[in-house]
Design a protein around this motif. Structure first.
Motif, mmCIF file in Angstrom:
data_model
loop_
_atom_site.group_PDB
_atom_site.id
_atom_site.type_symbol
_atom_site.label_atom_id
_atom_site.label_comp_id
_atom_site.label_asym_id
_atom_site.label_seq_id
_atom_site.Cartn_x
_atom_site.Cartn_y
_atom_site.Cartn_z
ATOM 1 N N PRO A 297 5.052 -30.462 26.492
ATOM 2 C CA PRO A 297 5.767 -30.360 27.771
ATOM 3 C C PRO A 297 6.193 -31.758 28.210
ATOM 4 N N LYS A 298 7.237 -31.849 29.044
ATOM 5 C CA LYS A 298 7.686 -33.162 29.519
ATOM 6 C C LYS A 298 6.516 -33.903 30.157
ATOM 7 N N THR A 314 9.190 -34.339 35.568
ATOM 8 C CA THR A 314 8.399 -33.121 35.384
ATOM 9 C C THR A 314 8.884 -31.942 36.210
ATOM 10 N N GLY A 315 9.493 -32.223 37.348
ATOM 11 C CA GLY A 315 9.817 -31.148 38.272
ATOM 12 C C GLY A 315 8.558 -30.603 38.920
ATOM 13 N N CYS A 318 3.891 -29.429 39.106
ATOM 14 C CA CYS A 318 3.575 -30.540 38.216
ATOM 15 C C CYS A 318 2.067 -30.535 37.945
ATOM 16 N N GLN A 357 2.575 -33.887 33.872
ATOM 17 C CA GLN A 357 3.222 -33.034 32.875
ATOM 18 C C GLN A 357 3.912 -31.866 33.565
ATOM 19 N N GLU A 358 5.045 -31.457 33.016
ATOM 20 C CA GLU A 358 5.697 -30.280 33.581
ATOM 21 C C GLU A 358 4.805 -29.051 33.366
ATOM 22 N N TYR A 359 4.834 -28.132 34.295
ATOM 23 C CA TYR A 359 4.052 -26.905 34.173
ATOM 24 C C TYR A 359 4.812 -25.924 33.291
ATOM 25 N N THR A 360 4.156 -25.451 32.242
ATOM 26 C CA THR A 360 4.769 -24.479 31.336
ATOM 27 C C THR A 360 3.907 -23.223 31.310
#
Length: 486
Positions: A297-298, A314-315, A318, A357-360
């Motif tokens: 993830p980003k 990350t948007g 987060c 980290q971006e949430y996936t």
């Protein structure tokens, strides 16, 4: 090879050498030209080496970047392990008594600069201690009772060096930096029994009681003498020939001291101290995965100078991770900018760097068990009930703390998942690893590399049964056999 001398105040270092740059720790940690530099040797002369300080991260990221670091991250952690310092100091016994026999006082302080002391008569002792710890500036305090013993060993900063020592220190530094080879401590040979390290009341044990019993039963059938040992048994470790760590591993707990002592004494180990250091720190992992082109993830390593840029990468939501978080401890999710600000401020109180980290979203994470670069089990871990992680430590009921799991044949794992897992494990070298991978829109994203993965009866052994345990035990036996043959 490029040489980087990393210091807090470059103006205090009047050293000029070819292919050598004197830079600040902040520059090394944050500037892309150093992250992308190949074939570099890093001399870490930071003012502080304490856990999660900038000096700590210089050595940690040097290893992630493939740079040769002096001191290594292992050296830094060793110095803070009082039990380990006491035990390894016994190896210096003869030279300590010989060097200090003429001293009349009850206490003596030895200052070591790049392996040397301003008094030549302490040269051998200074060199011996430095070769083991590899810390540029050391202060060793000895105390005499019936004989001389090491009371304490600590790293010091340049500001703690007496002014009348500075000229000698700079001379020793110039000699040291001009060397082409740098000594490292050698391990000793050992015997032939198996110790399994466990911890009573471990909140997140990597193996449940039935799995531990299975390991012990099968080990005996494979001609091991096997015994459970506990954190207070470090002094007994030298009587074994192999160590299998089955307690939670963190840099600041006993497991690392056991692994480091085992390595020093030549035991076969699962897992190595380097694996503990690297896998237990999310900063190392983020840098290493990015450096090796492994999809994640980003992700951004956050420090105080770039925290305002994080959400652009990350948007929201987060995910924020403390560098040494394990089993979902220290992992938080910020849903709003205000939550992000609150959480990041709190995390900076204990670490100079944090992972964002971006949430996936996914219903489950793959866990691929890899032993010495070969997969030997595959599971899917589902998220805890009503939670966004596999573990929910705040759940009211114990049964709701973790989600369900199922198991797969190695050959049935999606190709992209297995490929990402194998590539990730290769970064860490030989050892036992559990690679966590998410499938998001048909793409495999690596979330975590675990150095001490779960081997639980009824879960990871669900398909392959006893073969899971035998694979690990046979690996230890192979390591012992290779020692005998060498």
């Amino acid at each position: 090879m490029n040489k980087l001398i990393v210091v807090s105040q470059p103006e205090k270092w009047p050293i000029k050498m070819d292919h050598t740059s004197i830079i600040t720790s902040q520059d090394y940690l944050t500037k892309p030209e150093y992250a992308n530099l190949k074939n570099a040797r890093v001399f870490n002369l930071s003012d502080k080496y304490s856990y999660q300080s900038k000096g700590y991260y210089v050595s940690l990221l040097a290893e992630a970047r493939g740079h040769t670091s002096i001191p290594t991250i292992s050296n830094l952690v060793d110095l803070g392990e009082k039990k380990l310092v006491k035990i390894v100091s016994e190896d210096f016994e003869e030279e300590i008594q010989k060097s200090l026999k003429t001293i009349k006082s009850q206490e003596f302080t030895l200052s070591i600069y790049f392996g040397q002391n301003v008094a030549q008569k302490y040269r051998e002792l200074s060199s011996l201690i430095f070769r083991y710890f590899q810390i540029p500036f050391l202060r060793v305090v000895f105390k005499h009772t019936t004989k001389w013993n090491i009371k304490s060993i600590k790293a010091i900063s340049i500001s703690e060096i007496p002014k009348d020592h500075l000229e000698s220190m700079h001379y020793f530094a110039s000699q040291y930096f001009s060397k082409k080879r740098y000594d490292t401590p050698k391990a000793n040979k050992a015997e032939y029994d198996l110790a399994i390290l466990v911890q009573k009341n471990d909140p997140a044990p990597p193996s449940n009681p039935k799995a531990i019993k299975k390991f012990m039963d099968l080990a005996e059938k494979m001609n091991f003498y096997v015994e459970l040992i506990y954190p207070e048994d470090l002094y007994r470790l030298s009587s074994f020939d192999a160590l299998f760590i089955r307690q939670s591993t963190e840099v600041n707990n006993e497991a690392y001291a056991f692994a480091r002592k085992a390595l020093q004494d030549g035991l076969a180990i699962i897992d190595y101290p380097d694996a503990i250091l690297k896998c237990c720190n999310k900063v190392f992992m983020a840098e290493a995965l990015q450096k090796n082109g492994i999809p994640t993830p980003k992700t951004i390593i956050v420090h105080k100078d770039n925290k305002n840029e994080v959400l652009k990468v990350t948007g929201l939501p987060c995910v924020l991770k403390s560098p040494d978080s394990t089993f979902s401890f220290g992992v938080k999710k910020a849903k709003t900018k205000e939550e992000f600000e609150t959480l990041i401020t709190e995390m900076f109180k204990t670490s100079d760097l944090v992972i964002a980290q971006e949430y996936t979203f996914s219903e489950y994470d793959w866990r691929i068990g890899i032993l010495d670069n070969k997969p030997f089990y595959a599971c899917r871990y589902f998220m805890a009930k009503g939670h966004w992680q596999i573990y929910n430590w705040s759940a009211n009921k114990k049964d709701d703390q973790d989600g369900n799991a199922d198991f797969f044949a190695i050959e049935d794992v999606p190709e992209q998942v297995m490929k990402a897992a194998l590539k990730s494990a290769k970064i860490m070298g030989k050892g036992l690893y559990g690679i966590d991978v998410k499938e998001v829109n048909g793409k495999a994203l690596v979330i975590e590399i675990n150095d001490n993965p779960n081997i639980d009866f009824g879960v990871e052994d669900g398909l392959y049964g006893e073969a899971i345990y035998k694979n690990i035990l046979q690996t230890l036996k192979n390591r012992l056999n290779s020692k005998q043959d060498s």
